[in-house]
Design a protein around this motif. Structure first.
Motif, PDB file in Angstrom:
ATOM      1  N   LEU A  20       5.748  22.300  -1.627  1.00  0.00           N
ATOM      2  CA  LEU A  20       6.181  21.805  -0.331  1.00  0.00           C
ATOM      3  C   LEU A  20       5.163  20.788   0.165  1.00  0.00           C
ATOM      4  O   LEU A  20       3.951  21.036   0.075  1.00  0.00           O
ATOM      5  CB  LEU A  20       6.310  22.953   0.679  1.00  0.00           C
ATOM      6  N   ARG A  21       5.637  19.643   0.674  1.00  0.00           N
ATOM      7  CA  ARG A  21       4.733  18.580   1.100  1.00  0.00           C
ATOM      8  C   ARG A  21       5.077  18.119   2.508  1.00  0.00           C
ATOM      9  O   ARG A  21       6.245  18.080   2.911  1.00  0.00           O
ATOM     10  CB  ARG A  21       4.825  17.385   0.144  1.00  0.00           C
ATOM     11  N   ALA A  22       4.029  17.744   3.248  1.00  0.00           N
ATOM     12  CA  ALA A  22       4.187  17.156   4.579  1.00  0.00           C
ATOM     13  C   ALA A  22       3.319  15.897   4.633  1.00  0.00           C
ATOM     14  O   ALA A  22       2.202  15.871   4.089  1.00  0.00           O
ATOM     15  CB  ALA A  22       3.764  18.126   5.675  1.00  0.00           C
ATOM     16  N   MET A  23       3.843  14.841   5.261  1.00  0.00           N
ATOM     17  CA  MET A  23       3.153  13.549   5.318  1.00  0.00           C
ATOM     18  C   MET A  23       3.249  12.964   6.722  1.00  0.00           C
ATOM     19  O   MET A  23       4.256  13.154   7.406  1.00  0.00           O
ATOM     20  CB  MET A  23       3.785  12.574   4.317  1.00  0.00           C
ATOM     21  N   GLY A  24       2.205  12.255   7.123  1.00  0.00           N
ATOM     22  CA  GLY A  24       2.220  11.557   8.401  1.00  0.00           C
ATOM     23  C   GLY A  24       1.413  10.277   8.300  1.00  0.00           C
ATOM     24  O   GLY A  24       0.463  10.186   7.511  1.00  0.00           O
ATOM     25  N   ASN A  25       1.791   9.236   9.051  1.00  0.00           N
ATOM     26  CA  ASN A  25       1.054   7.987   9.003  1.00  0.00           C
ATOM     27  C   ASN A  25       1.127   7.252  10.337  1.00  0.00           C
ATOM     28  O   ASN A  25       2.066   7.434  11.121  1.00  0.00           O
ATOM     29  CB  ASN A  25       1.575   7.084   7.880  1.00  0.00           C
ATOM     30  N   LEU A  26       0.104   6.443  10.584  1.00  0.00           N
ATOM     31  CA  LEU A  26       0.050   5.520  11.711  1.00  0.00           C
ATOM     32  C   LEU A  26      -0.044   4.116  11.148  1.00  0.00           C
ATOM     33  O   LEU A  26      -0.683   3.894  10.113  1.00  0.00           O
ATOM     34  CB  LEU A  26      -1.174   5.802  12.583  1.00  0.00           C
ATOM     35  N   PHE A  27       0.588   3.135  11.811  1.00  0.00           N
ATOM     36  CA  PHE A  27       0.529   1.776  11.299  1.00  0.00           C
ATOM     37  C   PHE A  27       0.529   0.769  12.448  1.00  0.00           C
ATOM     38  O   PHE A  27       0.990   1.062  13.549  1.00  0.00           O
ATOM     39  CB  PHE A  27       1.711   1.484  10.363  1.00  0.00           C
ATOM     40  N   ARG A  28      -0.009  -0.405  12.137  1.00  0.00           N
ATOM     41  CA  ARG A  28       0.060  -1.558  13.038  1.00  0.00           C
ATOM     42  C   ARG A  28       0.293  -2.784  12.179  1.00  0.00           C
ATOM     43  O   ARG A  28      -0.508  -3.112  11.310  1.00  0.00           O
ATOM     44  CB  ARG A  28      -1.233  -1.717  13.840  1.00  0.00           C
ATOM     45  N   ASN A  29       1.418  -3.459  12.395  1.00  0.00           N
ATOM     46  CA  ASN A  29       1.803  -4.619  11.596  1.00  0.00           C
ATOM     47  C   ASN A  29       1.616  -5.915  12.370  1.00  0.00           C
ATOM     48  O   ASN A  29       1.763  -5.941  13.592  1.00  0.00           O
ATOM     49  CB  ASN A  29       3.276  -4.516  11.173  1.00  0.00           C
ATOM     50  N   GLY A  30       1.303  -6.980  11.643  1.00  0.00           N
ATOM     51  CA  GLY A  30       1.163  -8.307  12.240  1.00  0.00           C
ATOM     52  C   GLY A  30       1.666  -9.366  11.285  1.00  0.00           C
ATOM     53  O   GLY A  30       2.055  -9.063  10.144  1.00  0.00           O
ATOM     54  N   PRO A  31       1.685 -10.630  11.690  1.00  0.00           N
ATOM     55  CA  PRO A  31       2.213 -11.696  10.832  1.00  0.00           C
ATOM     56  C   PRO A  31       1.305 -12.004   9.657  1.00  0.00           C
ATOM     57  O   PRO A  31       0.092 -11.884   9.735  1.00  0.00           O
ATOM     58  CB  PRO A  31       2.299 -12.900  11.781  1.00  0.00           C
ATOM     59  N   ALA A  32       1.921 -12.406   8.545  1.00  0.00           N
ATOM     60  CA  ALA A  32       1.174 -12.946   7.418  1.00  0.00           C
ATOM     61  C   ALA A  32       0.680 -14.344   7.797  1.00  0.00           C
ATOM     62  O   ALA A  32       1.160 -14.924   8.776  1.00  0.00           O
ATOM     63  CB  ALA A  32       2.067 -12.990   6.178  1.00  0.00           C
ATOM     64  N   PRO A  33      -0.260 -14.939   7.065  1.00  0.00           N
ATOM     65  CA  PRO A  33      -0.905 -16.195   7.491  1.00  0.00           C
ATOM     66  C   PRO A  33       0.039 -17.311   7.895  1.00  0.00           C
ATOM     67  O   PRO A  33      -0.186 -17.979   8.898  1.00  0.00           O
ATOM     68  CB  PRO A  33      -1.724 -16.585   6.257  1.00  0.00           C
ATOM     69  N   ASP A  34       1.120 -17.554   7.111  1.00  0.00           N
ATOM     70  CA  ASP A  34       1.992 -18.672   7.463  1.00  0.00           C
ATOM     71  C   ASP A  34       3.358 -18.188   7.907  1.00  0.00           C
ATOM     72  O   ASP A  34       4.352 -18.888   7.770  1.00  0.00           O
ATOM     73  CB  ASP A  34       2.142 -19.647   6.298  1.00  0.00           C
ATOM     74  N   LEU A  35       3.416 -16.959   8.435  1.00  0.00           N
ATOM     75  CA  LEU A  35       4.693 -16.394   8.840  1.00  0.00           C
ATOM     76  C   LEU A  35       5.239 -17.121  10.053  1.00  0.00           C
ATOM     77  O   LEU A  35       4.620 -17.181  11.094  1.00  0.00           O
ATOM     78  CB  LEU A  35       4.519 -14.909   9.164  1.00  0.00           C
TER      79      LEU A  35
END
Length: 201
Positions: free
Chosen positions: A158-173
């Protein structure tokens, strides 16, 4: 992926990864990531390995596409049979196929994995380029994640997973995230995720 021992000290591997996503909103195009990695690790002693890798990524969103490529230095150290530290640091050069601004994106990752009797666990954090979001060709991401697994039976976990993230633009996005729930110019986001799973091996 495939891996083999070239000698008693050199470990070589090749890996391919594919991801895809489609946002169910009018006018949204599907996004895809194709990623290939070649890795070479040198075993210094029974506990420590040093190595390098080279990674090529192709990001696709509808008719838009971009490439990113670059190296990284790697470290793997086994404190014991139950506890292993893995780290990587490098950079990828990002460029859209249609031209425009381009540049280097740092790549830093670290993870610690352990096991105590029937319980396995791991924590990881890093900064990297990610794709297949369904909103843009590529994003930069800061993330932290934790997993825990419990072997209920010999072949069942049995497995449990959790994550936090913060996304931003790529250099020429220059992609537009505007749309329902995405105001024009909103090029960053943050959030969390949780999941649970049962595995039979």
């Amino acid at each position: 992926g495939v891996g083999w021992s070239a000698t008693q000290r050199w470990l070589l591997s090749l890996d391919y990864r594919f991801e895809g996503a489609k946002i169910e909103e009018v006018g949204r195009e599907p996004g895809f990531l194709h990623q290939g990695t070649a890795q070479a690790m040198f075993r210094i002693d029974r506990r420590t390995e040093l190595g390098v890798d080279g990674r090529l990524q192709r990001f696709v969103l509808g008719s838009q596409s971009a490439l990113a490529a670059g190296p990284a230095a790697l470290l793997r150290h086994r404190f014991s049979r139950q506890l292993t530290l893995s780290m990587g640091a490098g950079a990828s050069y990002y460029r859209e196929d249609l031209g425009g601004p381009e540049g280097w994106v740092p790549r830093v990752t670290g993870s610690l994995d352990g096991a105590i009797r029937q319980v396995t666990w791991g924590v990881a954090a890093g900064h990297d380029l990610v794709g297949a979001s369904g909103f843009t060709t590529a994003l930069t991401a800061d993330f932290a994640a934790a997993t825990v697994g419990w072997h209920v039976l010999r072949n069942v976990q049995l497995r449990a997973m959790g994550n936090l993230f913060r996304n931003g633009p790529a250099p020429d996005l220059r992609a537009d995230l505007s749309g329902p729930g995405h105001p024009t110019g909103s090029l960053s986001s943050q959030g969390y995720g949780v999941a649970a799973a049962a595995e039979w091996q």
